[in-house]
Write a protein that holds these residues in place. Structure first.
Motif: not given
Lengths: 584, 584
Positions: A386, A390, A397, A400, A405, A547, B44, B46-47, B77-78, B108, B163-164, B166, B386, B389-390, B393, B397
């Motif tokens: 996994y 990633i 990817f 994300k 960011d 950015e 971005h 998340l920026g 973000p998605l 932020k 975990y941010k 998406s 991991y 995380r997949i 998102n 993703f």
């Protein structure tokens, strides 16, 4: 010459003559034209509607020096746009010698069986493949060389390709059995979606490439080769130190991206430089100088051995060494060489993967500078774990996945080894090329850093939009000719070498090919590619850098400061969908 | 009323009056306007340049029935485009009662500290938060209710948000302490990027929402509430069976996407239907009928207990049950309820996550129908492994990670619970709404399936472009008013209820608000959103369904057959960048 179409849905092969409109196209011009004409721009890159096209350049297979490049075209799983990925190795010359203008792979099988293709004078054969599925590229090439003899041409994918990772490359055997890569844009995943593990090419008995004016060709070829040998970059720097001569040069220029693009100089630069590498290679009985295809007079490649004198890797490039080195803060050349070895074997782009690892470091997965951790991540890719899934899908990817960011990509493709703030011409290329961030698409390092072809200040905006535009046009033509990009150094400095290139193309496909035609060809290619991208959903908002490049980068403390309007001027010669493109 | 701006870079709060141009905007109209005016489209998500805006609707906080919705706006973000995600719960009414027109989160923090916000009559306070970081939403709400009392409003993110991811949502406490979600587009990741774990809202002493014409308002409010109660859908079907009344209806219509959108009927439908669920709830002493915000006269929510009578989940919606049920081939309602519970707790969108799991099933990670495996994958998300995380998102993703090309997304957002081939109006909405695939953006199930507001054949193209266009315009206005989308059933069938809605808005912000103004408002919102998306790099090529919908879907064997030109007609009233939008 002819076109082969391999339909992987029906498992059939057809051969057809070259349509009149494609006669004067080769390499990138041909792959991009075929993709634009035949692939639905909004299709899924790994679906049955995408195609994968292999096309030698116009001069490939001839006696012209450094003309052995292969263009591989498709809709990219990484960028979602059109892609031409370009490689050395022997396959392009072998296809050309067989009289094959393009090999087009279409459709995809319904079931999960892998296949191989064998190309020879009698045509293309499709065969089921089981033995080499799951194997790395070194083993694939080794076994196929034993089966067919060392002269066999091989195009193959490793495990990363089999897993359909967006950073998977297509690997191409060179004459010595080493690996060259059509590295960028994830075309290994497309080859895998077509369920082709490898393609073997036997060029025995091939008719060769037709030349319109043989005397003119041979005269031009002599001037061209002499020009390459006499230029200091292609006659001395690259043959001795390889492309890795650039570590010290870019570090000195403050444009060596370090620690995920936080700095322009790396304190470990000297430990990974071309000069240091040269000493290692000589001490360890490697080969400092080595060519990636027959007829190359530059020989920027090399064979790198470990401390015990055992082979580790070949074709060990600056961008790879920068990537696993400076951007990840690893200053051990032997670790970097192992990273290159693993990437070649599993078949994954070193630039994309190094920036993906730098992004994972940013996300705290392993610390910056952790060379062994880096090798561990690469092995995860090969296993298809996994975590490997990633990292193997590239930098955007990975960003994300880990909520990062600060990710150095354009159009989802990782930014290579030249900081766009300190080498502004290349920044313009990264932002605007239809390929996603790609240094080879308009290599302004020539004028910005090496002062080849004149000097344009890399730290200020002035002149860099035009520089990138001119180089992108020229490069599109060079990629279509099948020439190695490094011929540009000599072309830019010596008018007689430039004229020799035009004469070579004219003698091959002429008569009456002029400089204007070559420039028109370059513009045509870029126009076709831009138009495809727009229809695929990539508009000018994608022609921007992330950015975080608004932060100044030391040591020069220069920021990225081009406006959107300035960047949109690069393609002022392309009139979008309104103008019919004229070259064909 | 006023606007609060919370700057998370500087950790400061400012309050400002509502600019004249925003006076007649609320909910989605206001969030989309603020994002379009103040956020750089190519930033971005998340920026530090992105913003997160909470805005109650125009009618929220008033006595109008079903007006308690909250709009949350940001760059997603998605999808990479503009996003308005809409939720019930108590927070919107509490913000409105405090006289807050919008709460805008900007910037932020540089470091990794989490914060909380507390909003009350004295303003907004920023405080460091450590205790509840890493905790799930149930624990967060429970602890905060104990600390501040049950009446406290809470907006929070779970582990998926932290975990941010998406697909992370923003969770909103209802008056009973249960969880409602601003589910779509990953806005939980944006809240996390701003380092805000939760927001508490105490509305004691708030001035309330100003009403221009109180008598007119109360008269209209009575007609409006009566209309909702008397309509068979909102007066009977939804209160009894909840939204899950739709499983049997869509299954019957052949539009219940099953096994990753291979079929339109699920043989296990009856086991997961609203009727079955009602029996379970009654048997187990749950609550079949329950409201998500004060003043709701529909009460489509419910409280679902396990076999032992212990609480499992509330707000258990049709789309969730379809997702973890039919599309993943799981026919066990208790497993699906656990899946909903986990998603609410870790704070992740059930639609996106169910389609992500269906995509992982397509890639062979677990088999279709493996309910326990599905719960295992959801737990991985909560752990941030991991694999988690997949999946966390989202579907696109997950497809990329596992090399799957059959992925049901538009603009990267998962397609919900109505097959676009068998319910063509909703397919047009999925393809064209600026939100990415979103059934709530133009819910053609009304006319296509329920025959509310007339009947338009769901299996043929005729009439469905116009249907989707009209509903998208109306919905944008309803979302701006802060009304629950389910008021549409009654509005569509009863002219006096429609007029009552106009009168409510007029009495609130008028005078002289007409039907034309409401339609202009809807068009204005869509125009603003389309323009933002174009500038963010999302052009009309993104207004398409994935190519696999060209396959016919049983039982009706209908394929997706709209042309690009037909789809591009949906927004024929928006003139891109050329026309100044007039509503403001």
């Amino acid at each position: 010459m002819k076109i082969y179409r391999v339909n992987m849905t029906k498992l059939t092969v057809t051969s057809e003559g070259v349509p009149e409109k494609w006669h004067k196209l080769g390499g990138r011009a041909l792959t991009s034209t075929i993709i634009a004409e035949e692939v639905e721009p909004t299709c899924h890159p790994l679906g049955k509607k995408n195609k994968l096209v292999f096309a030698p350049g116009l001069l490939t297979g001839t006696a012209a020096a450094n003309s052995g490049r292969m263009s591989v075209g498709s809709k990219s799983p990484l960028t979602g746009g059109i892609k031409e990925s370009n490689s050395g190795g022997s396959a392009a010359q072998k296809l050309a010698k067989l009289g094959i203008k393009a090999l087009i792979i279409e459709g995809k099988p319904e079931d999960n069986t892998f296949y191989s293709l064998h190309v020879d004078i009698s045509g293309v054969k499709i065969q089921e493949e089981t033995e080499l599925v799951g194997k790395g590229n070194y083993e694939v090439i080794d076994k196929l060389s034993k089966k067919f003899g060392d002269r066999i041409g091989v195009i193959t994918i490793g495990q990363a390709g089999e897993y359909k990772m967006s950073a998977a490359n297509i690997s191409i055997k060179d004459y010595h059995g080493y690996i060259r890569s059509a590295g960028r844009g994830g075309l290994g995943a497309v080859m895998s979606s077509k369920k082709i593990k490898y393609i073997t090419i036997d060029d025995q008995g091939g008719p060769g490439v037709p030349i319109t004016d043989k005397n003119k060709f041979m005269d031009a070829a002599r001037i061209f080769a002499k020009g390459l040998k006499e230029h200091p970059v292609t006659g001395q720097g690259l043959p001795t130190y390889g492309t890795n001569v650039l570590v010290n040069i870019l570090n000195e220029a403050g444009g060596l991206p370090t620690k995920n693009f936080r700095m322009g100089r790396f304190e470990g630069a000297n430990k990974i430089s071309g000069e240091t590498m040269y000493e290692y290679i000589v001490d360890r009985k490697g080969k400092p100088t080595h060519n990636c295809h027959a007829g190359c007079v530059i020989s920027c490649s090399q064979v790198y051995n470990d401390k015990d004198g055992n082979f580790v890797t070949a074709g060990f490039e600056y961008e790879t060494i920068w990537g696993f080195g400076a951007v990840c803060m690893v200053d051990d050349l032997d670790i970097i060489a192992q990273a290159d070895r693993i990437c070649d074997d599993i078949g994954i782009d070193t630039i994309e993967t190094a920036v993906a690892i730098s992004t994972a470091m940013e996300g705290g997965i392993i610390p910056f500078g952790d060379g062994q951790g880096m090798l561990g991540l690469l092995r995860e890719i090969g296993k298809g774990s996994y975590l490997g899934r990633i990292i193997g899908n590239g930098a955007a990817f990975t960003g994300k996945a880990f909520g990062v960011d600060r990710v150095a990509v354009v159009k989802n493709q990782a930014i290579p080894a030249y900081d766009p703030r300190a080498v502004k011409g290349i920044g313009v290329t990264y932002a605007t090329t239809p390929m996603g961030a790609d240094h080879t698409a308009g290599y302004s390092v020539t004028h910005n850093v090496l002062k080849v072809g004149g000097h344009i200040d890399p730290l200020v905006k002035e002149g860099n939009i035009k520089l990138s535009r001119d180089l992108q046009i020229a490069t599109a033509a060079i990629d279509s000719a099948g020439l190695c990009l490094f011929v540009a150094f000599s072309l830019l400095d010596k008018p007689e070498v430039y004229q020799a290139m035009i004469d070579l193309i004219d003698a091959r496909i002429g008569p009456n090919t002029t400089e204007d035609d070559i420039i028109e060809l370059g513009k045509y290619v870029l126009g076709v590619e831009r138009k495809f991208n727009e229809a695929a959903g990539i508009n000018k908002a994608a022609d921007r850098l992330p950015e975080f490049f608004e932060e100044p980068v030391p040591p020069h403390n220069v920021a990225w400061d081009f406006t959107a309007e300035e960047l949109d001027e690069v393609f002022n010669f392309v009139d979008g969908e309104k103008k019919e493109l004229q070259y064909c």
